[in-house]
Design an enzyme around this catalytic site. Structure first.
Site, PDB file in Angstrom:
ATOM      1  N   LYS A  27     -28.427  16.199   3.418  1.00  0.00           N
ATOM      2  CA  LYS A  27     -29.727  15.568   3.596  1.00  0.00           C
ATOM      3  C   LYS A  27     -30.778  16.079   2.615  1.00  0.00           C
ATOM      4  CE  LYS A  27     -29.241  14.277   8.439  1.00  0.00           C
ATOM      5  NZ  LYS A  27     -29.873  14.270   9.775  1.00  0.00           N
ATOM      6  N   LYS A  33     -18.460   5.006   6.027  1.00  0.00           N
ATOM      7  CA  LYS A  33     -18.864   4.639   7.381  1.00  0.00           C
ATOM      8  C   LYS A  33     -20.049   3.679   7.337  1.00  0.00           C
ATOM      9  CE  LYS A  33     -19.174   7.441  10.813  1.00  0.00           C
ATOM     10  NZ  LYS A  33     -19.479   8.578  11.732  1.00  0.00           N
ATOM     11  N   LYS A  66     -27.087   3.421   8.765  1.00  0.00           N
ATOM     12  CA  LYS A  66     -28.449   2.886   8.672  1.00  0.00           C
ATOM     13  C   LYS A  66     -29.050   3.118   7.294  1.00  0.00           C
ATOM     14  CE  LYS A  66     -29.702   3.843  13.503  1.00  0.00           C
ATOM     15  NZ  LYS A  66     -30.633   4.619  14.368  1.00  0.00           N
TER      16      LYS A  66
END
Length: 375
Positions: free
Chosen positions: A142, A224, A227
């Site tokens: 992240k 995967k 969002k």
């Protein structure tokens, strides 16, 4: 001032009410409590639905005590617009209810409304190390795209541990990518218990490893469904209207073989559609392939689209109905947060007594008497 007074009254009342519960914890016997959380980051897609929410509903319907946290404290580890964050919080509440979270059987609440999450996080942060946190992979993932990395992003696994331990959760349903964070909660529970006495159960990880955890991007079936993917056609959102769902399925990446076969390694695109079809209908991939015999992948996509539209449209309609009643959603979250706070206060009272010493009136009188004698 009134809020401080209410918290003080709740704390004192809780001390008496929780005495039996806390004595019970000393016997190292814990009733089954499940905890999980989800960030309010916009519309939920079918990967979220099958990978997490449906599992919560199954556990709830099995008679388990389930706490579902809308984890807005975790959301602010990255920049958020306050107005959008509030809208997303109400959207997530509406989505969870529409999907099947029963507010009478489960506790649905807003994380930031229970201040003890942050308070327990600080206590746990004081018994963990930077080296331990550095081993967790998601921080690296992240923070790669950030020039200035917020401290909250580094220590948010400690807040996740606090989320779990605050309710003495015994079981935590998560995806495989979150298992390491539950392991941190296990580690911190052991450290705290060893240092301050038996307080927390060691939470068990309930990891799903079936097709529900392997729903892929419609545009890149090697990854995967997410969002965060820039291409909105990569995911099927619960709030997508029927035309959008049809368009996304039709545009999904497959291959140049016309036959419908389930071969996840060599044909990930069409196998992903079969997985989605299977999860919505309960049919096995083999049954689906037999039914699709004679269809090419283009025509099979229309079959999948029909199933997706049929299953998601009622949920979408319910979400939209709930969003028209923000006051009702606020009341649900307030009631859930109050219920969660009552449970959290029992644990927090026990933690503060052990970490900072008991602040009962008996102890205050004892200190006063000692001071008087010395004067």
């Amino acid at each position: 001032m009134l809020k401080i007074l209410r918290n003080s009254i709740r704390s004192e009342r809780s001390r008496q009410k929780c005495k039996g519960i806390n004595e019970y914890s000393q016997q190292i016997q814990y009733r089954k409590v499940l905890f999980s959380g989800i960030q309010p980051t916009g519309s939920v897609h079918v990967g979220n639905y099958f990978g997490a929410i449906q599992r919560w509903i199954e556990l709830q319907n099995s008679g388990n005590q389930m706490l579902c946290s809308i984890a807005d404290l975790h959301s602010i580890t990255l920049p958020q617009d306050p107005k959008q964050l509030r809208e997303n919080t109400l959207l997530m509440a509406a989505t969870l209810i529409a999907c099947g979270i029963d507010i009478k059987r489960s506790i649905l609440f807003q994380q930031s409304k229970v201040s003890m999450h942050a308070e327990l996080c600080w206590v746990l942060a004081s018994i963990t190390t930077m080296a331990r946190l550095a081993h967790l992979p998601q921080f690296k993932e992240k923070s790669e795209s950030l020039k200035n990395v917020p401290l909250g992003l580094y220590i948010y696994p400690v807040l996740q541990a606090a989320d779990i331990l605050l309710y003495k959760a015994t079981d935590v349903p998560v995806g495989q990518d979150q298992a390491q964070h539950v392991q941190l909660a296990q580690n911190l529970a052991r450290i705290f218990n060893n240092q301050f006495g038996q307080t927390f159960p060691i939470p068990r990880v309930l990891v799903s490893d079936g097709p529900s955890q392997r729903i892929k991007s419609l545009r890149d079936p090697a990854k995967k469904m997410s969002k965060s993917h820039q291409d909105c056609k990569s995911r099927l959102n619960i709030l997508d209207n029927p035309d959008m769902l049809l368009e996304k399925v039709k545009k999904s990446v497959t291959d140049f073989t016309s036959e419908v076969t389930y071969e996840p390694e060599t044909r990930p695109g069409v196998s992903n559609l079969i997985n989605i079809h299977s999860l919505f209908t309960g049919k096995t991939p083999d049954e689906i392939c037999k039914e699709a015999a004679g269809l090419d992948t283009g025509k099979y996509k229309l079959v999948v689209a029909d199933v997706v539209v049929e299953k998601l449209t009622p949920i979408r309609n319910q979400v939209l109905r709930l969003l028209k009643e923000p006051a009702y959603l606020d009341e649900i979250l307030k009631e859930g947060s109050d219920r969660a706070a009552d449970l959290a206060t029992c644990c927090w009272t026990e933690v503060t007594d052990k970490v900072f010493g008991s602040d009962s009136m008996r102890d205050v009188k004892s200190v006063t008497s000692t001071a008087d004698a010395q004067m």
